[in-house]
Design a protein around this motif. Structure first.
Motif, PDB file in Angstrom:
ATOM      1  N   UNK A  67      17.152  -4.970  41.706  1.00 36.72           N
ATOM      2  CA  UNK A  67      17.937  -3.994  41.329  1.00 36.72           C
ATOM      3  C   UNK A  67      18.956  -4.410  40.157  1.00 36.72           C
ATOM      4  N   UNK A  68      19.344  -3.406  39.311  1.00 36.95           N
ATOM      5  CA  UNK A  68      20.110  -3.761  38.006  1.00 36.95           C
ATOM      6  C   UNK A  68      21.421  -3.119  38.480  1.00 36.95           C
ATOM      7  N   UNK A  69      22.505  -3.506  37.558  1.00 26.41           N
ATOM      8  CA  UNK A  69      23.789  -2.914  37.665  1.00 26.41           C
ATOM      9  C   UNK A  69      23.883  -1.482  37.455  1.00 26.41           C
ATOM     10  N   UNK A  70      23.037  -0.970  36.397  1.00 28.75           N
ATOM     11  CA  UNK A  70      22.983   0.446  36.416  1.00 28.75           C
ATOM     12  C   UNK A  70      22.642   1.244  37.469  1.00 28.75           C
ATOM     13  N   UNK A  71      21.373   0.840  38.225  1.00 26.62           N
ATOM     14  CA  UNK A  71      21.041   1.204  39.450  1.00 26.62           C
ATOM     15  C   UNK A  71      22.092   1.324  40.655  1.00 26.62           C
ATOM     16  N   UNK A  72      22.837   0.146  40.576  1.00 22.92           N
ATOM     17  CA  UNK A  72      23.776  -0.050  41.650  1.00 22.92           C
ATOM     18  C   UNK A  72      24.848   1.035  41.376  1.00 22.92           C
ATOM     19  N   UNK A  73      25.453   1.107  39.996  1.00 21.84           N
ATOM     20  CA  UNK A  73      26.311   2.415  39.731  1.00 21.84           C
ATOM     21  C   UNK A  73      25.987   3.757  39.966  1.00 21.84           C
ATOM     22  N   UNK A  74      24.454   4.141  39.891  1.00 22.21           N
ATOM     23  CA  UNK A  74      24.025   5.116  40.189  1.00 22.21           C
ATOM     24  C   UNK A  74      24.060   5.522  41.701  1.00 22.21           C
ATOM     25  N   UNK A  75      23.548   4.654  42.576  1.00 19.44           N
ATOM     26  CA  UNK A  75      23.762   4.650  43.977  1.00 19.44           C
ATOM     27  C   UNK A  75      25.197   4.982  44.411  1.00 19.44           C
ATOM     28  N   UNK A  76      26.231   3.913  43.932  1.00 23.68           N
ATOM     29  CA  UNK A  76      27.491   4.067  44.319  1.00 23.68           C
ATOM     30  C   UNK A  76      28.207   5.436  43.842  1.00 23.68           C
ATOM     31  N   UNK A  77      27.851   5.843  42.744  1.00 24.19           N
ATOM     32  CA  UNK A  77      28.322   7.299  42.204  1.00 24.19           C
ATOM     33  C   UNK A  77      27.899   8.271  43.322  1.00 24.19           C
ATOM     34  N   UNK A  78      26.512   8.290  43.848  1.00 24.05           N
ATOM     35  CA  UNK A  78      26.196   9.129  44.799  1.00 24.05           C
ATOM     36  C   UNK A  78      26.944   9.226  46.087  1.00 24.05           C
ATOM     37  N   UNK A  79      27.311   8.046  46.475  1.00 22.44           N
ATOM     38  CA  UNK A  79      27.939   7.799  47.726  1.00 22.44           C
ATOM     39  C   UNK A  79      29.378   8.220  47.717  1.00 22.44           C
ATOM     40  N   UNK A  80      29.883   7.820  46.456  1.00 25.10           N
ATOM     41  CA  UNK A  80      31.453   8.306  46.450  1.00 25.10           C
ATOM     42  C   UNK A  80      31.788   9.641  46.457  1.00 25.10           C
ATOM     43  N   UNK A 103      31.510 -12.012  32.401  1.00 26.24           N
ATOM     44  CA  UNK A 103      30.539 -11.134  32.901  1.00 26.24           C
ATOM     45  C   UNK A 103      30.737 -10.619  34.334  1.00 26.24           C
ATOM     46  N   UNK A 104      31.285 -11.293  35.033  1.00 26.17           N
ATOM     47  CA  UNK A 104      31.630 -10.673  36.535  1.00 26.17           C
ATOM     48  C   UNK A 104      32.625  -9.696  36.364  1.00 26.17           C
ATOM     49  N   UNK A 105      33.699  -9.879  35.453  1.00 26.11           N
ATOM     50  CA  UNK A 105      34.583  -9.057  35.481  1.00 26.11           C
ATOM     51  C   UNK A 105      34.196  -7.519  34.684  1.00 26.11           C
ATOM     52  N   UNK A 106      33.255  -7.762  33.784  1.00 25.25           N
ATOM     53  CA  UNK A 106      32.683  -6.644  33.070  1.00 25.25           C
ATOM     54  C   UNK A 106      31.911  -5.733  34.043  1.00 25.25           C
ATOM     55  N   UNK A 107      31.105  -6.495  34.855  1.00 26.14           N
ATOM     56  CA  UNK A 107      30.302  -5.838  35.803  1.00 26.14           C
ATOM     57  C   UNK A 107      31.159  -5.055  37.000  1.00 26.14           C
ATOM     58  N   UNK A 108      32.118  -5.918  37.387  1.00 27.17           N
ATOM     59  CA  UNK A 108      33.142  -5.248  38.236  1.00 27.17           C
ATOM     60  C   UNK A 108      33.838  -3.941  37.835  1.00 27.17           C
ATOM     61  N   UNK A 109      34.435  -3.982  36.649  1.00 23.15           N
ATOM     62  CA  UNK A 109      35.089  -2.907  36.112  1.00 23.15           C
ATOM     63  C   UNK A 109      34.040  -1.861  35.760  1.00 23.15           C
ATOM     64  N   UNK A 110      32.957  -1.917  35.465  1.00 25.00           N
ATOM     65  CA  UNK A 110      32.053  -1.063  35.316  1.00 25.00           C
ATOM     66  C   UNK A 110      31.848  -0.216  36.588  1.00 25.00           C
ATOM     67  N   UNK A 111      31.693  -0.704  37.460  1.00 25.90           N
ATOM     68  CA  UNK A 111      31.342  -0.214  39.025  1.00 25.90           C
ATOM     69  C   UNK A 111      32.458   0.375  39.549  1.00 25.90           C
ATOM     70  N   UNK A 112      33.871  -0.038  39.057  1.00 23.18           N
ATOM     71  CA  UNK A 112      34.917   0.721  39.579  1.00 23.18           C
ATOM     72  C   UNK A 112      35.254   2.058  38.788  1.00 23.18           C
TER      73      UNK A 112
END
Length: 272
Positions: A67-80, A103-112
Motif C-alpha cells: 500500500x502506498x502513501x497516496x492510497x493511505x491518504x485516500x482511505x484516511x480522507x474517506x474516514x475523516x 521523508x518521514x516528516x514529509x509523509x506525516x505532513x501530507x497525511x495531516x
C-alpha cells in the motif's frame, strides 16, 4: 449497549491519556471507508485506526507492504469525512519513514494536511527513533507500535508471537519506554505474551493498545472486518467475532440473484 460519554464532543490525545489515568479501558477499531467509519464512530469507539491493513482487507494483498502513501491518504480522507467524535490515527505505510527522517516528516505532513487526520502511527523502536522525533517536532501526534510489526514481516518470516525470549522482551520494554520519553501519546502492542503486556502497561504513563496481547493493555484494537466476520479465513486465537456478516451478506446477495432470475425483482410496486 455502548456506555461512552456523550458529553465528550471530540476524543483527543489528551482524552486518551485521561482514560488511562482513570483506569478506563480504551476501545479502538480500524476503518477504511466513509460508510463503515460512520457506524464505528457513532457506536462510541474512542480511536479509529486507518490501518495499512487496508492493503490486505481492501486491496487483497498478502502483506501490508504494497500500500502506498497516496492510497493511505485516500482511505484516511474517506474516514475523516465520516467521523464526528473519535480520534483518527493513520498508519504511515512501509517505505514512507523508515530510512530517512526528512521523508518521514514529509509523509506525516501530507497525511495531516490532505486527509485532516489527527495523528499517525509508526512501527518500530530504536531503529526509527529519529524519524519519530522529526515528526513529533512538527507537532504531529505519534502512536508507536511494537511487538509483531507487520511491515517487518519478511524480516521475522512468521506472524508468530513476538518477545517470548528474554532478550527480545527486554528490548521491547526499552523501546516502549523510549517511545514514551520522546513524546508518543500511545503505543500498540501486537501479539506479545500477556505477562509482558502487563509489565509494559504498568511501566508507562502513556496508554498501551493491545491486539493479541492479552487483557492487561490499557485498550484493545481489532480489524473491523475480522470483528464483523466478513473475513472467514483469518482465525487467530485473539480474534473474537461479534457477527457473521459473511453469511448475512452472502445470503442477501444470493436472495437478490434468485429474485432477479425468477422475475420477482423488481415488482410492480418497485417500478415507476
Amino acid at each position: 449497549m455502548s456506555v461512552h460519554n456523550p458529553d465528550v464532543k471530540r476524543i483527543t490525545t489528551h482524552v486518551i491519556q485521561e482514560l488511562k489515568s482513570k483506569g478506563e479501558k480504551i476501545s479502538a477499531l480500524t476503518a477504511y471507508d466513509y460508510s463503515l467509519a460512520r457506524l464505528v464512530d457513532a457506536a462510541g469507539v474512542e480511536i479509529i485506526l486507518v490501518g495499512d491493513s487496508a492493503s490486505n482487507v481492501m486491496a487483497g494483498h498478502e502483506t501490508t507492504l504494497p500500500i502506498t502513501l497516496d492510497q493511505m491518504i485516500y482511505h484516511a480522507t474517506s474516514v475523516v469525512r465520516a467521523v464526528k467524535r473519535a480520534l483518527v490515527v493513520v498508519d504511515l505505510p512501509f517505505g514512507s519513514y523508515q530510512g530517512n527522517s526528512s521523508e518521514a516528516l514529509r509523509s506525516a505532513i501530507r497525511i495531516m494536511k490532505e486527509s485532516g487526520a489527527h495523528s499517525v502511527k509508526m512501527e518500530g523502536g530504536l531503529e526509527v527513533r529519529e524519524s519519530i522525533i522529526r515528526v513529533l517536532s512538527a507537532g504531529v501526534p505519534v502512536m508507536g507500535h511494537l511487538g509483531l510489526t507487520p511491515q517487518s514481516i519478511y524480516k521475522f518470516g512468521t506472524y508468530a508471537v513476538r518477545a517470548k525470549e528474554e532478550t527480545e522482551a527486554q528490548k521491547l520494554l526499552e523501546d516502549a519506554k523510549m517511545l514514551e520519553d520522546i513524546g508518543c501519546f500511545a503505543v500498540v502492542l501486537e501479539k506479545i505474551p500477556a505477562a509482558l503486556t502487563q509489565q509494559v502497561s504498568q511501566s508507562l504513563t502513556i496508554p498501551t493498545i493491545g491486539i493479541g496481547a492479552g487483557p492487561d493493555a490499557d485498550g484493545q484494537i481489532l480489524v473491523l472486518h475480522d470483528l464483523l466476520g466478513i473475513n472467514k479465513e483469518f482465525k487467530p486465537r485473539f480474534l473474537r467475532r461479534y457477527a457473521d456478516l459473511h453469511g448475512v451478506i452472502t445470503q442477501a446477495i444470493e436472495h437478490y440473484v434468485d429474485d432477479v432470475k425468477d422475475r420477482e425483482f423488481p415488482s410492480k410496486e418497485e417500478a415507476y
